[in-house]
Design a protein around this motif. Structure first.
Motif, PDB file in Angstrom:
ATOM      1  N   GLU A 183      20.713 -13.815  -8.858  1.00  0.00           N
ATOM      2  CA  GLU A 183      19.947 -13.982  -7.619  1.00  0.00           C
ATOM      3  C   GLU A 183      20.841 -14.455  -6.476  1.00  0.00           C
ATOM      4  OE1 GLU A 183      15.461 -15.171  -9.197  1.00  0.00           O
ATOM      5  OE2 GLU A 183      16.979 -16.733  -8.959  1.00  0.00           O
ATOM      6  N   LYS A 184      21.736 -15.404  -6.771  1.00  0.00           N
ATOM      7  CA  LYS A 184      22.593 -15.954  -5.721  1.00  0.00           C
ATOM      8  C   LYS A 184      23.760 -15.032  -5.395  1.00  0.00           C
ATOM      9  CE  LYS A 184      21.377 -20.788  -6.508  1.00  0.00           C
ATOM     10  NZ  LYS A 184      21.813 -22.134  -6.938  1.00  0.00           N
ATOM     11  N   THR A 185      24.023 -14.066  -6.289  1.00  0.00           N
ATOM     12  CA  THR A 185      25.030 -13.049  -5.980  1.00  0.00           C
ATOM     13  C   THR A 185      24.399 -11.954  -5.135  1.00  0.00           C
ATOM     14  OG1 THR A 185      26.129 -13.510  -8.078  1.00  0.00           O
ATOM     15  CG2 THR A 185      26.750 -11.479  -6.963  1.00  0.00           C
ATOM     16  N   THR A 186      23.120 -11.692  -5.360  1.00  0.00           N
ATOM     17  CA  THR A 186      22.382 -10.736  -4.545  1.00  0.00           C
ATOM     18  C   THR A 186      22.157 -11.294  -3.148  1.00  0.00           C
ATOM     19  OG1 THR A 186      21.249  -9.915  -6.514  1.00  0.00           O
ATOM     20  CG2 THR A 186      20.250  -9.385  -4.396  1.00  0.00           C
ATOM     21  N   GLN A 187      21.938 -12.593  -3.035  1.00  0.00           N
ATOM     22  CA  GLN A 187      21.759 -13.244  -1.735  1.00  0.00           C
ATOM     23  C   GLN A 187      22.335 -14.653  -1.791  1.00  0.00           C
ATOM     24  OE1 GLN A 187      20.596 -11.910   1.291  1.00  0.00           O
ATOM     25  NE2 GLN A 187      21.614 -13.808   1.898  1.00  0.00           N
ATOM     26  N   PHE A 188      23.501 -14.830  -1.187  1.00  0.00           N
ATOM     27  CA  PHE A 188      24.146 -16.145  -1.161  1.00  0.00           C
ATOM     28  C   PHE A 188      23.272 -17.117  -0.373  1.00  0.00           C
ATOM     29  CE2 PHE A 188      27.097 -19.298   0.578  1.00  0.00           C
ATOM     30  CZ  PHE A 188      27.799 -19.667  -0.554  1.00  0.00           C
TER      31      PHE A 188
END
Length: 294
Positions: A183-188
């Motif tokens: 999730e955090k790689t898709t949206q930092f």
């Protein structure tokens, strides 16, 4: 002197892998033909091949492809380098010579991510890709959040979204650390962005058809792409629609590509110690690639 007239529609992919390492000429010709079609919507393409996969060769291939097909596409010289800790950093340069010089100064696995400030120079733009990547090549997953947060401001850009993770079916995953990392790689997370650092978006594509995410760069007509990138802009994301982006098979191929690259990293490490060991691992990676990726 004329007025500064920015071209706000300059589309650029800041994270792309030509993936021609150890490829036969017939396969390279097919890749070039496919790439000439899948880059018609782009004005710029950053050549960011892995440091252990001959990035100069990848850059030359892309430049030759542009010349052969007469494309109006600017190729930016670069590399996705890797530290001793296994953390990856993209370096972009204004020339092939600058790239070649940096590869000698910062060979793969020879430098520490804690010394990343040494990479900063007017001739080099640094991008921190996929900081939370589950593979461990992201700075947060590689060295931990506390240590990573102290280094984020040392880079020109942070990759806010990585195209390789966009098609992962998050709704189908249980709430685990892996899901959180994806999730955090898709949206930092915006709250983690340091002041003065630019935002970038890249496909991280290893095949022409996987160029699904790129950016809009503000660039003056008389300004080079590299000069525009040095301004640490907040690039705007452009996502190709599902109708344009052939997502079928992307997830499995991305995972298999990661497995092959893991073997290639081992090849690189072994090559510095023993030519015999390098040959053994190289043949293993080559067989896996030919069977899986064709």
């Amino acid at each position: 002197m004329g007025l500064y007239e920015p071209d706000k529609n300059y589309a650029i992919d800041t994270h792309f892998h030509a993936n021609v390492f150890r490829r036969p000429h017939t396969r390279r010709r097919r890749i070039a033909a496919q790439l000439s079609r899948y880059t018609t919507h782009l004005d710029g393409l950053c050549s960011t091949e892995h440091a252990y996969k001959k990035p100069l060769e990848a850059y030359d291939f892309l430049c030759e492809m542009v010349g052969h097909y007469g494309l109006e596409l600017t190729i930016v010289a670069g590399v996705e380098n890797i530290s001793r800790e296994g953390v990856e950093v993209i370096q972009l340069f204004d020339s092939r010579a600058a790239l070649a010089s940096s590869l000698k100064e910062f060979p793969a696995f020879s430098w520490s991510i804690h010394d990343a400030l040494d990479m900063q120079s007017p001739d080099c733009v640094t991008i921190l890709p996929h900081p939370f990547s589950p593979s461990g090549t992201g700075i947060v997953s590689g060295i931990g959040f506390d240590r990573a947060s102290q280094l984020l401001s040392h880079f020109d850009y942070i990759e806010m979204s990585n195209g390789s993770f966009l098609e992962v079916p998050l709704d189908a995953l249980p709430r685990t650390k892996f899901k959180e990392q994806v999730e955090k790689t898709t949206q930092f997370p915006e709250e983690l962005m340091p002041c003065g650092v630019g935002r970038s978006f890249g496909s991280d594509a290893h095949r022409p058809e996987d160029i699904n995410l790129f950016s809009t760069l503000t660039k003056g007509y008389d300004e080079s792409v590299f000069q525009a990138l040095t301004m640490r802009q907040n690039l705007k994301p452009i996502l190709r629609t599902i109708a344009e982006f052939r997502a079928v098979g992307k997830i499995s191929r991305s995972l298999l590509t990661s497995s092959i690259e893991y073997m290639q990293k081992q090849d690189y490490k072994l090559a510095s110690k023993s030519a015999k060991g390098h040959g053994a691992r190289s043949s293993l990676a080559e067989r896996a690639r030919s069977r899986i990726l064709g």
